[in-house]
Enzyme design. Sequence first.
Site, PDB file in Angstrom:
ATOM      1  N   CYS A   2       0.852  -1.188   0.000  1.00 54.86           N
ATOM      2  CA  CYS A   2       0.000   0.000   0.000  1.00 54.86           C
ATOM      3  C   CYS A   2       0.893   1.245   0.000  1.00 54.86           C
ATOM      4  CB  CYS A   2      -0.943   0.097   1.176  1.00 54.86           C
ATOM      5  SG  CYS A   2      -2.077  -1.275   1.332  1.00 54.86           S
ATOM      6  N   ARG A  27       4.101  -0.408  -4.839  1.00 50.59           N
ATOM      7  CA  ARG A  27       3.867  -0.913  -3.479  1.00 50.59           C
ATOM      8  C   ARG A  27       2.570  -1.703  -3.360  1.00 50.59           C
ATOM      9  NH1 ARG A  27       7.055   1.627   0.555  1.00 50.59           N
ATOM     10  NH2 ARG A  27       5.614   0.767   2.054  1.00 50.59           N
ATOM     11  N   TRP A  74      -2.881  -2.695  -1.625  1.00 47.47           N
ATOM     12  CA  TRP A  74      -2.597  -4.129  -1.770  1.00 47.47           C
ATOM     13  C   TRP A  74      -3.478  -4.799  -0.737  1.00 47.47           C
ATOM     14  CZ3 TRP A  74      -0.841  -8.261   1.128  1.00 47.47           C
ATOM     15  CH2 TRP A  74      -0.377  -9.369   0.409  1.00 47.47           C
ATOM     16  N   ASN A 100      -2.232   2.082   5.859  1.00 45.64           N
ATOM     17  CA  ASN A 100      -1.338   1.005   5.441  1.00 45.64           C
ATOM     18  C   ASN A 100      -1.061   0.187   6.699  1.00 45.64           C
ATOM     19  OD1 ASN A 100       0.613  -0.555   4.316  1.00 45.64           O
ATOM     20  ND2 ASN A 100       2.098   1.086   3.974  1.00 45.64           N
ATOM     21  N   GLY A 101      -1.268  -1.122   6.651  1.00 47.43           N
ATOM     22  CA  GLY A 101      -1.048  -1.952   7.833  1.00 47.43           C
ATOM     23  C   GLY A 101      -2.272  -2.810   8.102  1.00 47.43           C
ATOM     24  N   GLU A 487      17.181 -18.041  -6.584  1.00 54.79           N
ATOM     25  CA  GLU A 487      16.844 -16.684  -7.006  1.00 54.79           C
ATOM     26  C   GLU A 487      16.379 -16.668  -8.473  1.00 54.79           C
ATOM     27  OE1 GLU A 487      16.176 -14.105  -5.547  1.00 54.79           O
ATOM     28  OE2 GLU A 487      16.413 -12.496  -6.986  1.00 54.79           O
ATOM     29  N   LYS A 491      12.707 -15.369  -9.597  1.00 56.64           N
ATOM     30  CA  LYS A 491      12.470 -14.341 -10.623  1.00 56.64           C
ATOM     31  C   LYS A 491      11.451 -14.845 -11.634  1.00 56.64           C
ATOM     32  CE  LYS A 491      13.983 -12.161  -8.666  1.00 56.64           C
ATOM     33  NZ  LYS A 491      13.838 -11.131  -7.728  1.00 56.64           N
ATOM     34  N   GLU A 494       7.869 -15.092 -10.071  1.00 58.11           N
ATOM     35  CA  GLU A 494       7.278 -13.789  -9.752  1.00 58.11           C
ATOM     36  C   GLU A 494       6.712 -13.092 -10.979  1.00 58.11           C
ATOM     37  OE1 GLU A 494       9.634 -11.382  -6.360  1.00 58.11           O
ATOM     38  OE2 GLU A 494      10.878 -11.983  -8.030  1.00 58.11           O
ATOM     39  N   HIS A 510      17.168 -37.470  -5.531  1.00 58.46           N
ATOM     40  CA  HIS A 510      16.363 -37.834  -4.367  1.00 58.46           C
ATOM     41  C   HIS A 510      14.907 -37.434  -4.538  1.00 58.46           C
ATOM     42  CE1 HIS A 510      20.050 -39.060  -2.509  1.00 58.46           C
ATOM     43  NE2 HIS A 510      20.577 -37.905  -2.867  1.00 58.46           N
ATOM     44  N   LYS A 609       5.979  -4.641  -3.700  1.00 59.51           N
ATOM     45  CA  LYS A 609       7.424  -4.478  -3.537  1.00 59.51           C
ATOM     46  C   LYS A 609       7.847  -4.554  -2.075  1.00 59.51           C
ATOM     47  CE  LYS A 609      11.549  -3.285  -4.986  1.00 59.51           C
ATOM     48  NZ  LYS A 609      12.283  -4.395  -5.628  1.00 59.51           N
TER      49      LYS A 609
HETATM   50  C1  G6P Z   1       8.832  -8.677  -1.343  1.00 60.59           C
HETATM   51  C2  G6P Z   1       9.438  -8.275  -2.663  1.00 60.59           C
HETATM   52  C3  G6P Z   1      10.723  -9.046  -2.882  1.00 60.59           C
HETATM   53  C4  G6P Z   1      11.676  -8.830  -1.731  1.00 60.59           C
HETATM   54  C5  G6P Z   1      11.024  -9.169  -0.395  1.00 60.59           C
HETATM   55  C6  G6P Z   1      11.876  -8.681   0.771  1.00 60.59           C
HETATM   56  O1  G6P Z   1       8.412  -9.997  -1.408  1.00 60.59           O
HETATM   57  O2  G6P Z   1       8.537  -8.519  -3.721  1.00 60.59           O
HETATM   58  O3  G6P Z   1      11.334  -8.620  -4.081  1.00 60.59           O
HETATM   59  O4  G6P Z   1      12.808  -9.624  -1.903  1.00 60.59           O
HETATM   60  O5  G6P Z   1       9.771  -8.505  -0.277  1.00 60.59           O
HETATM   61  O6  G6P Z   1      11.961  -7.294   0.714  1.00 60.59           O
HETATM   62  P1  G6P Z   1      13.079  -6.432   1.382  1.00 60.59           P
HETATM   63  O7  G6P Z   1      12.696  -5.007   1.110  1.00 60.59           O
HETATM   64  O8  G6P Z   1      13.035  -6.758   2.849  1.00 60.59           O
HETATM   65  O9  G6P Z   1      14.380  -6.791   0.778  1.00 60.59           O
END
Ligand code: G6P
Length: 614
Positions: A2, A27, A74, A100-101, A487, A491, A494, A510, A609
């Site tokens: 948010c 956000r 969000w 927000n929260g 990672e 990616k 996501e 395994h 984000k």
């Molecule tokens: C969210 C984002 C990710 C990020 C994670 C941790 O899930 O979409 O891209 O890695 O939060 O965020 P931070 O700001 O703590 O690195």
Amino acid sequence: MCGILGYAGGREATDLLLEGLRRLEYRGYDSAGLCLLDGPGIAVRKCAGRIDSLAQLVGASPVHGSTGISHTRWATHGEPTDANAHPHLDRSGKLALVHNGVVENYLEIRARLASKGHAFLSQTDSEVLAHLIGEHYDRLPPSPDRLLAAVRDALPEVTGTYGIAIVHADHTGEIVGARRGSPLVLGIGENEFLLSSDVTALVAHTRDVVYLNDHDLVWIADGSYQLTSLTRAQIDREVRKVEWDSEAAQRGDFAHFMLKEIFEQPASLENVMRGRLDWENCSARLGGLNMTPRELRQIDRIMIVACGTALHAGMVGEYLIEELAHLPVEVDFASEARYRNSPLDSRTLVFVVSQSGETADTLAAMREVQRKGLRALGICNVVGSTIARESDGGVYMHAGPEIGVAATKSFTSQVAVFALLGLLLGRLRHLTAPAGRDILEALQALPSQVSEILKYNDAIRAVAEKYAASSDMLFLGRQANYPIGLEGALKLKEISYIHADACPSAEIKHGVIALISPDFPAVIICPRDGVYEKNLSNLQEIKARKGRVIAVAHPDDKTVASMADDILPVPETHPIAQPILNVIPLQLFAYHIAVALGRDVDKPRNLAKSVTVE
Ligand code: G6P
């Protein structure tokens, strides 16, 4: 999670709020809204969908005023609908709030207010908060600070987290803001003030900001502002300068922020290493740790907590620190660490890794270890973020704003920080000066080697397009390249919504190998390192089962080229620095697949984000 933006000043605020919301959209982006104090009344426009939908709504039904608040959502409580979008009004219809929260006791407050005749139009916890503050407001006698007093009276009844901004039709020129657990920043312009969840929305107007702490209240009124605590104490907090300018948060000629940020990595890697390569001592300089060499030598265990991509960086860090400093390292999900009763003692050093510095679980895990008397150090990107401020020291990544929801440049910067940290801790223990020098040379060469990889962008796109129709994909690697596989898989998931998984290369036997088929390609990270031959065997095992293999390997590696179906090329470097290079083609690979599938790369579905709720 948010975004909030408020404005009080001399300018017409509608376009300014819409423009600011666009900068915050990363956000959260399932619904949006704004409200303006318009003459004697309050005008609200809100709807499900993106900021563009809100802009259309405002275009069709304009609103005016130079005091207003706005929000991009969000969803937590209640689906993304017009009614659930913020701002929410109180019972009088004169008080509006963006939030927000999460208000954890909202059902209880809602029931209490409902018994007094309050009717609710949404399913949100935020609307309950608006009504609660309105209820207090109505009880108070008229006074210039009545809105502030109402917020102050209401908040002690709230359990949970909030970053809020509130306006009232009878208080033109005023905004009250408060935070607990969700970020809020005051922007100080010329004869105007802005209040936001994120500096990204402020930098177009001012770079002078005040970061609110938990339990702070800010009252913007009469062309000035006042900071107080919930207990009415006056607070004097430093005005800080934001390092970024508004251009850094623009997409420029790139099709997406994610692509721009991938291409920024030569520069972000330069930035994270600037001033930190200690050639004289063949070590690293990390003054922000606030620890003497003696204290660093006394550490006998390291714990790293983080979420998402930052967690993967921590997992790479585990290998690097163990290799260089022979210190045991444990990495945990922040969401697990915060509730775990892990044995920790004063010789354990905790690192919390967070690009945003606001992730709720990471922040909570940090506070938990600090409560037990341990030192917690932050590795953050956003200067002045909560983790950066509350940690006992740390390392800033200086990567500049990262807007694409899928983290890219922050990841390579975090891994670079761990390489520097491993080097520093190693040189305080058994690592020799020549060995330290080799690492410095490798780190220094990284930016130009990343530029080399970026030149393969078209070739990587061609490979990506070949595999874009896959419904599943597997990522394999060994040692520090195993988390690079994680990672790469993250990616892909996501931004393309293709199911992907990762495991250490040998682990396929395994269980996972049962999945391999011509429709289930595997990406194997295969640098010519100490486990190269082992990886080749795993590659063969997949080929023997008719699996297609994409190998991350040196472009001149003829052995891998003869076995794999496709190559994602990377130059070679010291094994400590190699993971940073290996992730770059995987970022591009995921990006091009997502583009080929027509996905919304910068704002993938269901994600945000910055995850500021638990
Ligand atoms: C969210 C984002 C990710 C990020 C994670 C941790 O899930 O979409 O891209 O890695 O939060 O965020 P931070 O700001 O703590 O690195």
